[in-house]
Design a protein around this motif. Sequence first.
Motif, short mmCIF file in Angstrom:
data_model
loop_
_atom_site.label_atom_id
_atom_site.label_comp_id
_atom_site.label_asym_id
_atom_site.label_seq_id
_atom_site.Cartn_x
_atom_site.Cartn_y
_atom_site.Cartn_z
N THR A 1 1.02 -1.30 -0.02
CA THR A 1 0.03 0.06 -0.19
C THR A 1 0.94 1.22 -0.06
N ALA A 2 0.65 2.23 -0.96
CA ALA A 2 1.22 3.41 -0.81
C ALA A 2 0.68 4.39 0.08
N ASP A 3 0.99 4.08 1.55
CA ASP A 3 0.48 4.89 2.50
C ASP A 3 1.60 5.65 2.98
N THR A 4 1.29 6.54 4.09
CA THR A 4 2.26 7.67 4.95
C THR A 4 3.57 6.85 5.11
N PRO A 5 3.64 5.65 5.79
CA PRO A 5 4.78 4.93 6.21
C PRO A 5 5.67 4.45 4.80
N TYR A 6 5.09 4.38 3.77
CA TYR A 6 5.49 3.75 2.67
C TYR A 6 6.48 4.83 2.09
N PHE A 7 5.61 6.18 2.02
CA PHE A 7 6.42 7.46 1.42
C PHE A 7 7.43 8.00 2.48
N GLU A 8 7.35 7.61 3.96
CA GLU A 8 8.62 8.10 4.55
C GLU A 8 9.71 7.13 4.41
#
Length: 79
Positions: free
Chosen positions: A60-67
């Motif tokens: 999933t491209a969620d906040t943790p992924y982008f961090e």
Amino acid sequence: MSTINISLPARLRSFVDEQVQDRGYGSSSAYIRELIRHDRDRQLLRGLLLEGGESARLGTADTPYFETLRGRARRHSPE
């Protein structure tokens, strides 16, 4: 370098001449080369996007992924 000759209607030739003048190209050939490079890059990007769209989903491209991505980019960027 190879040579290619193209024929343009007067209106297109005027447009090319204006672009060369206004955008600081050294010649109409330089302008045309730049257009070809942009088209080549656009086609490459399109192919990569289509390939990515057809690939299996990995998460999933969620906040943790982008961090995580930002952290990786910071470690690899010159400062």
